[in-house]
Design a protein around this motif. Structure first.
Motif, mmCIF file in Angstrom:
data_model
loop_
_atom_site.group_PDB
_atom_site.id
_atom_site.type_symbol
_atom_site.label_atom_id
_atom_site.label_comp_id
_atom_site.label_asym_id
_atom_site.label_seq_id
_atom_site.Cartn_x
_atom_site.Cartn_y
_atom_site.Cartn_z
ATOM 1 N N LEU A 117 0.830 -1.208 0.000
ATOM 2 C CA LEU A 117 0.000 0.000 0.000
ATOM 3 C C LEU A 117 0.863 1.255 0.000
ATOM 4 C CD1 LEU A 117 -2.603 1.663 0.438
ATOM 5 C CD2 LEU A 117 -2.412 1.143 2.885
ATOM 6 N N PHE A 118 1.839 1.317 0.884
ATOM 7 C CA PHE A 118 2.618 2.552 1.033
ATOM 8 C C PHE A 118 3.735 2.690 -0.002
ATOM 9 C CE2 PHE A 118 0.400 2.636 5.041
ATOM 10 C CZ PHE A 118 0.160 3.997 5.213
ATOM 11 N N SER A 119 3.962 1.644 -0.799
ATOM 12 C CA SER A 119 4.971 1.749 -1.858
ATOM 13 C C SER A 119 4.405 2.341 -3.145
ATOM 14 C CB SER A 119 5.572 0.374 -2.159
ATOM 15 O OG SER A 119 4.607 -0.454 -2.817
ATOM 16 N N SER A 120 3.105 2.519 -3.211
ATOM 17 C CA SER A 120 2.460 2.940 -4.461
ATOM 18 C C SER A 120 2.816 4.373 -4.847
ATOM 19 C CB SER A 120 0.944 2.814 -4.336
ATOM 20 O OG SER A 120 0.316 3.289 -5.507
ATOM 21 N N SER A 124 -1.767 9.210 -3.195
ATOM 22 C CA SER A 124 -1.193 10.212 -2.304
ATOM 23 C C SER A 124 -1.093 9.665 -0.887
ATOM 24 C CB SER A 124 -2.066 11.473 -2.307
ATOM 25 O OG SER A 124 -3.317 11.205 -1.682
ATOM 26 N N GLU A 125 -0.383 10.383 -0.028
ATOM 27 C CA GLU A 125 -0.278 9.948 1.368
ATOM 28 C C GLU A 125 -1.646 9.937 2.035
ATOM 29 O OE1 GLU A 125 2.404 8.669 3.040
ATOM 30 O OE2 GLU A 125 3.204 8.676 0.990
ATOM 31 N N ASP A 126 -2.468 10.920 1.712
ATOM 32 C CA ASP A 126 -3.813 10.942 2.283
ATOM 33 C C ASP A 126 -4.615 9.725 1.818
ATOM 34 O OD1 ASP A 126 -3.339 13.280 3.630
ATOM 35 O OD2 ASP A 126 -4.313 14.579 2.143
ATOM 36 N N GLY A 127 -4.458 9.382 0.535
ATOM 37 C CA GLY A 127 -5.161 8.219 -0.002
ATOM 38 C C GLY A 127 -4.708 6.927 0.654
ATOM 39 N N ALA A 131 -6.932 4.312 3.102
ATOM 40 C CA ALA A 131 -7.080 2.871 2.852
ATOM 41 C C ALA A 131 -6.876 2.043 4.112
ATOM 42 C CB ALA A 131 -6.099 2.434 1.769
ATOM 43 N N LEU A 132 -6.230 2.615 5.118
ATOM 44 C CA LEU A 132 -6.005 1.882 6.363
ATOM 45 C C LEU A 132 -7.306 1.604 7.112
ATOM 46 C CD1 LEU A 132 -2.793 3.648 7.726
ATOM 47 C CD2 LEU A 132 -2.959 1.372 6.702
ATOM 48 N N LYS A 133 -8.369 2.328 6.773
ATOM 49 C CA LYS A 133 -9.651 2.072 7.445
ATOM 50 C C LYS A 133 -10.141 0.648 7.179
ATOM 51 C CE LYS A 133 -12.567 4.032 3.760
ATOM 52 N NZ LYS A 133 -13.498 5.121 3.402
ATOM 53 N N ASP A 134 -9.577 0.001 6.148
ATOM 54 C CA ASP A 134 -9.917 -1.399 5.872
ATOM 55 C C ASP A 134 -9.651 -2.284 7.083
ATOM 56 O OD1 ASP A 134 -10.378 -3.867 4.379
ATOM 57 O OD2 ASP A 134 -8.197 -4.062 4.321
ATOM 58 N N PHE A 135 -8.645 -1.905 7.908
ATOM 59 C CA PHE A 135 -8.275 -2.732 9.050
ATOM 60 C C PHE A 135 -9.179 -2.504 10.259
ATOM 61 C CE2 PHE A 135 -4.397 -2.539 6.532
ATOM 62 C CZ PHE A 135 -3.966 -3.856 6.570
ATOM 63 N N THR A 136 -9.959 -1.433 10.245
ATOM 64 C CA THR A 136 -10.748 -1.079 11.438
ATOM 65 C C THR A 136 -12.251 -1.011 11.189
ATOM 66 O OG1 THR A 136 -10.419 1.275 10.955
ATOM 67 C CG2 THR A 136 -8.833 0.215 12.443
ATOM 68 N N THR A 137 -12.671 -1.046 9.912
ATOM 69 C CA THR A 137 -14.097 -0.905 9.586
ATOM 70 C C THR A 137 -14.706 -2.266 9.293
ATOM 71 O OG1 THR A 137 -13.577 1.230 8.563
ATOM 72 C CG2 THR A 137 -15.753 0.302 8.121
ATOM 73 N N SER A 154 -15.646 1.577 -0.079
ATOM 74 C CA SER A 154 -16.045 1.731 1.318
ATOM 75 C C SER A 154 -14.916 1.411 2.289
ATOM 76 C CB SER A 154 -17.247 0.833 1.632
ATOM 77 O OG SER A 154 -18.390 1.263 0.930
ATOM 78 N N PHE A 155 -14.059 0.471 1.906
ATOM 79 C CA PHE A 155 -13.022 0.028 2.837
ATOM 80 C C PHE A 155 -11.612 0.484 2.446
ATOM 81 C CE2 PHE A 155 -16.420 -3.235 3.092
ATOM 82 C CZ PHE A 155 -16.886 -2.876 4.359
ATOM 83 N N LEU A 156 -11.374 0.746 1.160
ATOM 84 C CA LEU A 156 -10.027 1.135 0.724
ATOM 85 C C LEU A 156 -9.948 2.587 0.259
ATOM 86 C CD1 LEU A 156 -9.115 -2.108 -1.246
ATOM 87 C CD2 LEU A 156 -8.297 -1.436 1.016
ATOM 88 N N GLY A 157 -11.089 3.237 0.141
ATOM 89 C CA GLY A 157 -11.080 4.646 -0.212
ATOM 90 C C GLY A 157 -11.215 4.904 -1.701
ATOM 91 N N LYS A 158 -11.744 6.071 -2.011
ATOM 92 C CA LYS A 158 -12.032 6.436 -3.398
ATOM 93 C C LYS A 158 -10.770 6.580 -4.236
ATOM 94 C CE LYS A 158 -14.858 9.627 -6.092
ATOM 95 N NZ LYS A 158 -15.810 10.753 -6.034
ATOM 96 N N GLU A 159 -9.733 7.196 -3.676
ATOM 97 C CA GLU A 159 -8.511 7.425 -4.458
ATOM 98 C C GLU A 159 -7.833 6.112 -4.835
ATOM 99 O OE1 GLU A 159 -4.189 9.710 -4.235
ATOM 100 O OE2 GLU A 159 -5.660 10.029 -2.639
#
Length: 462
Positions: A117-120, A124-127, A131-137, A154-159
């Motif tokens: 995820l973070f190597s992409s 963006s950093e915000d995006g 996407a980390l909400k996948d681990f908590t939602t 819903s879980f990984l974000g629009k971006e």
């Protein structure tokens, strides 16, 4: 004697006959088998063309090796000496007029770890943080009939979805993600979310499923995919094969069916397999009640342009096999495969062979290019190549294929439509079976399994 007729000699029809022949022999069934194809050759969309020093495919360029059914069939046909594997390398996305790599350790652009995820370079950093909400939602609303696009967003974000996942998945499944279901695309993602609480964690826990030891997930043959078609045809020694015989109608007469043709006497059958595009099956049955259900099925279009150059494929970016184009790009194409890099057997002298894909995801643009001559289409492709790769020059080999309204597109209600169609068909036309990519999966391996299951159903019927 049970008379079985398969209409349509593509990979599903061939697989149905191949496995019916096996069952006929092993179970000593009293069965007459007939395969009918409108064209002069078998294979449907699968056809390998030798053009100068290049091998080009009109349809799919490979088989997914790990999918159920494919490996078993290749074993049975003893084709292993003919098999070639894809060369591996990075896939790119044409992002802001540059080629950006899809990160390693992803499945259809979906990261299998936080590191991926973070190597992409596409997010963006915000995006990435979104996407980390996948681990908590938790998932409380999505089922397999839900939209795959809305599920992932819903879980990984629009971006993440728009920049990295949608270009890949939309290319594979020929549609916008919000119009495709989880069930008809990646049903295991919902299972992972529910079981592990996270799509990313679920993919990580099941990484072995997606990464073979040598990372070569696809197979073809030294002389192209037509090798498979030719071998299967040669094996059908207990099958009557009629080629160049267009079917005009299938008519029920009590418990029998009469199949009518434009250039052949009619044939009687007890079982009929319609291994054709759904529009052809609809036209053969000519049933008003079925028409309303058939009309719910959707087809898309695809134009493929091969360009072979007298240029070494070293001119391509290092360690790459092609790129995908997101929406709102300055390129007209949707994707470009560096065929000579991905499949070494396709370029005898290791010269550059590219394949560009044009899909009707943008109806206005596609409507225009679909009317262009082959020469004008090649010019559109050459402009895309110059913009994306900086390569100019006149091709020495060209192959243009148009599949207009011939590519299945699975929408949100696809599964329910197929259930309704089969239910109505069973009542109106017992022993007529629908088979093929219009219904049960678009990949070659899916079609092989569909054929195998269809054969078993007929053999086990009373």
């Amino acid at each position: 004697m049970k008379k079985v007729v398969v209409i349509g000699g593509g990979i599903t029809g061939l697989s149905t006959m191949y496995y019916l022949q096996q069952l006929k022999r092993s179970l000593q069934l009293d069965m007459k088998l007939t395969l009918i194809e409108a064209n002069s050759t078998l294979g449907g969309k699968i056809r390998s063309i030798k053009n100068g020093e290049f091998i080009m495919e009109t349809g799919a360029d490979s088989i997914v090796a790990r999918k159920e059914g494919a490996a078993a069939l290749l074993d049975e046909l003893d084709l292993h000496d003919e098999i070639v594997h894809n060369s591996t390398g990075k896939s790119y996305i044409y992002h802001h007029n540059e080629l950006k790599p899809i990160p390693d350790d992803t499945v259809f652009g979906i990261p299998m770890s936080k590191e991926a995820l973070f190597s992409s370079e596409l997010i963006s950093e915000d995006g990435k943080n979104e996407a980390l909400k996948d681990f908590t939602t938790e998932n409380t609303t999505f089922t397999k009939d839900s939209s795959i696009g809305l599920f992932l967003e819903s879980f990984l974000g629009k971006e993440m979805v728009e920049n990295q996942i949608a270009p890949v998945l939309s290319g594979v499944y020929s549609g916008k993600l919000n119009e495709l279901t989880i069930a008809t695309t990646l049903p295991y993602l919902l299972d992972y979310k529910n079981q592990y609480g996270s799509i990313i964690r679920g993919l990580s826990e099941n990484k072995a499923r997606f990464q073979s030891s040598d990372n070569k997930k696809f197979v073809s043959f030294k002389n192209g995919l037509s090798t498979l078609i030719d071998k299967m045809e040669s094996e059908l020694t207990d099958v009557e094969i009629l080629k160049g015989v267009p079917t005009t109608a299938v008519v029920r007469d009590q418990e029998q069916y009469f199949i009518q043709f434009s250039n052949h006497e009619q044939i009687e059958a007890d079982y009929v397999v319609l291994s054709t595009p759904h529009s052809v099956a609809q036209s053969l049955l000519k049933n008003e009640e079925l028409n309303s259900i058939f009309d719910e099925l959707i087809s898309s279009s695809l134009i493929s342009v091969y360009l072979g150059f007298d240029i070494p494929d070293e001119k391509l970016p290092a360690d790459g096999t092609g790129f995908i184009v997101p929406e709102n790009s300055d390129l007209t194409c949707n994707a470009c495969t560096w065929t000579s890099r991905k499949w070494e057997h396709t370029s005898k002298n290791h010269n550059l062979l590219l394949r560009l894909f044009y899909k009707n995801t943008n109806p206005e643009v596609f409507e225009h290019i679909s009317t262009l001559s082959e020469e004008d289409l090649v010019q559109v492709a050459l402009k895309d190549v110059e913009k994306s790769l900086g390569i100019t020059g006149k091709p020495i080999s060209v192959e243009v294929t148009k599949w207009l309204d011939k590519m299945p597109k699975y929408h949100l209600n696809h599964r329910k439509t197929i259930e309704a169609l089969n239910g109505k068909l069973a009542a109106e036309y017992p022993n007529i079976i629908l088979a093929g990519c219009s219904y049960y999966g678009v990949g070659i391996a899916d079609c092989i399994m569909n054929g195998k299951n269809t054969a078993r159903k007929i053999a086990e019927a009373e």
